[in-house]
Enzyme design. Structure first.
Site, PDB file in Angstrom:
ATOM      1  N   HIS A  12       0.883  -1.191   0.000  1.00  0.00           N
ATOM      2  CA  HIS A  12       0.000   0.000   0.000  1.00  0.00           C
ATOM      3  C   HIS A  12       0.908   1.224   0.000  1.00  0.00           C
ATOM      4  CE1 HIS A  12      -3.859   2.091   1.408  1.00  0.00           C
ATOM      5  NE2 HIS A  12      -2.958   3.050   1.170  1.00  0.00           N
ATOM      6  N   HIS A  14       1.749   5.270  -1.681  1.00  0.00           N
ATOM      7  CA  HIS A  14       1.403   6.464  -2.467  1.00  0.00           C
ATOM      8  C   HIS A  14       2.685   7.048  -3.049  1.00  0.00           C
ATOM      9  CE1 HIS A  14      -2.755   6.693  -0.943  1.00  0.00           C
ATOM     10  NE2 HIS A  14      -2.221   6.161   0.145  1.00  0.00           N
ATOM     11  N   ARG A  16       2.430   9.494  -5.689  1.00  0.00           N
ATOM     12  CA  ARG A  16       2.109  10.815  -6.269  1.00  0.00           C
ATOM     13  C   ARG A  16       2.587  10.904  -7.725  1.00  0.00           C
ATOM     14  NH1 ARG A  16      -1.043  10.797  -1.937  1.00  0.00           N
ATOM     15  NH2 ARG A  16      -0.105  11.655  -0.055  1.00  0.00           N
ATOM     16  N   ASN A  40      -4.955   7.289  -6.101  1.00  0.00           N
ATOM     17  CA  ASN A  40      -5.609   8.563  -5.767  1.00  0.00           C
ATOM     18  C   ASN A  40      -4.736   9.764  -6.100  1.00  0.00           C
ATOM     19  OD1 ASN A  40      -3.808   7.960  -3.631  1.00  0.00           O
ATOM     20  ND2 ASN A  40      -4.996   9.134  -2.165  1.00  0.00           N
ATOM     21  N   LYS A  95      -8.975  -0.145  -6.005  1.00  0.00           N
ATOM     22  CA  LYS A  95      -9.033   0.470  -4.678  1.00  0.00           C
ATOM     23  C   LYS A  95     -10.322   1.259  -4.535  1.00  0.00           C
ATOM     24  CE  LYS A  95      -7.679   2.220  -0.705  1.00  0.00           C
ATOM     25  NZ  LYS A  95      -6.560   3.124  -0.477  1.00  0.00           N
ATOM     26  N   HIS A 134     -10.569   1.369   1.483  1.00  0.00           N
ATOM     27  CA  HIS A 134     -10.348   2.317   2.585  1.00  0.00           C
ATOM     28  C   HIS A 134     -11.616   2.268   3.427  1.00  0.00           C
ATOM     29  CE1 HIS A 134      -8.578   6.103   4.362  1.00  0.00           C
ATOM     30  NE2 HIS A 134      -9.755   5.982   4.947  1.00  0.00           N
ATOM     31  N   HIS A 168      -4.859  -0.688   5.639  1.00  0.00           N
ATOM     32  CA  HIS A 168      -4.343   0.019   6.825  1.00  0.00           C
ATOM     33  C   HIS A 168      -5.265  -0.083   8.034  1.00  0.00           C
ATOM     34  CE1 HIS A 168      -6.994   2.951   5.003  1.00  0.00           C
ATOM     35  NE2 HIS A 168      -6.106   3.350   4.113  1.00  0.00           N
ATOM     36  N   ASP A 240       1.384   2.510   3.535  1.00  0.00           N
ATOM     37  CA  ASP A 240       0.555   3.717   3.372  1.00  0.00           C
ATOM     38  C   ASP A 240       1.438   4.953   3.458  1.00  0.00           C
ATOM     39  OD1 ASP A 240      -1.673   5.170   2.763  1.00  0.00           O
ATOM     40  OD2 ASP A 240      -2.523   5.125   4.774  1.00  0.00           O
ATOM     41  N   HIS A 244       3.484  14.320   1.666  1.00  0.00           N
ATOM     42  CA  HIS A 244       2.908  15.635   1.365  1.00  0.00           C
ATOM     43  C   HIS A 244       4.037  16.639   1.582  1.00  0.00           C
ATOM     44  CE1 HIS A 244      -1.367  14.445   1.298  1.00  0.00           C
ATOM     45  NE2 HIS A 244      -1.057  13.622   2.277  1.00  0.00           N
ATOM     46  N   ALA A 256      -3.471  14.632   5.543  1.00  0.00           N
ATOM     47  CA  ALA A 256      -3.291  13.347   6.227  1.00  0.00           C
ATOM     48  C   ALA A 256      -2.243  12.508   5.509  1.00  0.00           C
ATOM     49  CB  ALA A 256      -4.618  12.593   6.264  1.00  0.00           C
TER      50      ALA A 256
HETATM   51  O1  DOR Z   1      -3.258   9.369   5.703  1.00  0.00           O
HETATM   52  C1  DOR Z   1      -3.616   9.081   4.576  1.00  0.00           C
HETATM   53  N1  DOR Z   1      -3.022   9.631   3.489  1.00  0.00           N
HETATM   54  N2  DOR Z   1      -4.620   8.225   4.411  1.00  0.00           N
HETATM   55  C2  DOR Z   1      -5.155   7.977   3.213  1.00  0.00           C
HETATM   56  O2  DOR Z   1      -6.087   7.221   3.129  1.00  0.00           O
HETATM   57  C3  DOR Z   1      -4.664   8.667   2.017  1.00  0.00           C
HETATM   58  C4  DOR Z   1      -3.295   9.124   2.184  1.00  0.00           C
HETATM   59  C5  DOR Z   1      -2.880  10.124   1.120  1.00  0.00           C
HETATM   60  O3  DOR Z   1      -3.104   9.860  -0.061  1.00  0.00           O
HETATM   61  O4  DOR Z   1      -2.324  11.152   1.485  1.00  0.00           O
HETATM   62 ZN    ZN Z   2      -3.301   5.040   1.455  1.00  0.00          ZN
END
Ligand code: DOR
Ligand code: ZN
Length: 335
Positions: A12, A14, A16, A40, A95, A134, A168, A240, A244, A256
């Protein structure tokens, strides 16, 4: 003392896009053999063209390290069977995000009504596609995952051939569901094995530990630890890791996500070592996922050494978990 891991998988992840992708992809590619890449991004990955183009950008950004991005599609209830048939040539999983529940999930599913979702879930079940979820309602923040439990149960019992991954997980109730339904599986993050809500908000607010689902109570953390340290065959490591930029974390309206990809294996090794459970780590970070996803990853051997390593204060403009702190283990070599 050293410890070796074969073909570690992050189920899992991310990554970007654009400049951020170029910073974070090499970090995962360095120590993981493959990663299940979340869809996402903006806009979310809903077409085969977008999926293949994104995969190409990930491979380019990963550099020369052996790393297979396992792509996912953003679940939509209006996908046709023929689209899913074509998709199944390129992805192992879709997802599902409830609409608006987390980062870039606005285009997610508005209603969890099983009759609305039935055609897609039935087709996925027939095609052997995995459903990653999720699992949070929009209720009170500490209860969101627990409230989603009944939806997991209705999915699991209505589609017994569909493999469902509760992503998660953070609660003891979700852990209990694993043993109630044959077709429910879970990913567990590093941060949810290490922290509770107290670490996030019990003292000075820690924006870099703020994520969704939010970390819960100590009894929940203990339940997650129990199945992870005992190599429960239905749980897999999924970081996860959700980068950011610092400007989106240290501000009013913090995004988040906890960024753990570059330190995940070192910190997991430290945790499993502390609990005398290093023998379970290979199952947790690779073998279980290989079985659940019926997937043979590219070979990679990661050798860790019990020598302290200092975590940088940032990678580009992303602050990792344990920034400026020391971990007991470091990466020695990757073969
Ligand atoms: O904390 C998180 N960040 N939870 C998520 O489900 C998405 C993720 C994100 O894409 O930043
Ligand atoms: Zn995630």
């Amino acid at each position: 003392m050293t410890h070796s891991l074969l073909s570690p998988l992050d189920m899992h992840l991310h990554l970007r896009d654009e400049a951020m992708l170029k910073v974070v992809a090499p970090l995962s590619a360095h120590s993981f053999s493959a990663g299940l890449v979340m869809p996402n991004v903006v806009p979310p990955i809903t077409t085969i063209e977008a999926l293949l183009a994104y995969k190409k950008r990930i491979v380019e950004a990963s550099g020369n390290d052996v790393f297979e991005p396992l792509m996912t599609l953003f679940f939509r209830s209006d996908y046709t069977r023929s689209f899913l048939e074509e998709a199944s040539l390129h992805v192992k999983a879709l997802k599902l995000y409830p609409s608006g529940i987390t980062t870039n999930s606005e285009g997610g599913v508005a209603s969890m009504d099983i009759e609305v979702l039935r055609p897609v879930l039935e087709a996925m079940s027939d095609l052997g596609l995995i459903l990653c979820v999720h699992g949070e309602t929009n209720g009170f923040v500490m209860d969101r995952e627990k409230e989603f439990g009944s939806i997991y149960e209705s999915f699991a019992s209505s589609f017994p051939r569909l493999k469902i991954v509760m992503e998660h997980i953070t609660t003891k109730e979700s852990v209990a569901l694993l043993d109630k339904y044959d077709n429910l599986y879970a990913t567990i993050t590093l941060h949810h094995l290490l922290i509770t809500l107290d670490d996030v908000a019990g003292g000075m607010l820690k924006p870099h530990l703020f994520c969704k689902p939010i970390a819960k109570r100590e009894e929940d953390r203990q339940a997650l630890l129990h199945v992870s340290l005992n190599a429960h065959p239905k749980v897999m490591f999924g970081s996860d890791s959700a980068p950011h930029p610092i400007s989106k974390k240290e501000c009013c309206g913090c995004a988040a996500g906890v960024f753990t990809a570059p330190i995940a294996l070192q910190a997991l090794t430290e945790l499993f070592d502390k609990h005398h459970a290093l023998a379970s780590l290979q199952a947790f970070v690779s073998d279980n996922a290989q079985k659940i996803y019926n997937y043979k990853p590219p070979f990679k051997e990661v050798i860790l050494e019990k020598v302290p390593s200092l975590v940088p204060n940032a990678y580009g403009d992303v602050v990792p978990m344990f920034a400026n702190e020391s971990l007991a283990w470091s990466l020695k070599n990757v073969l």
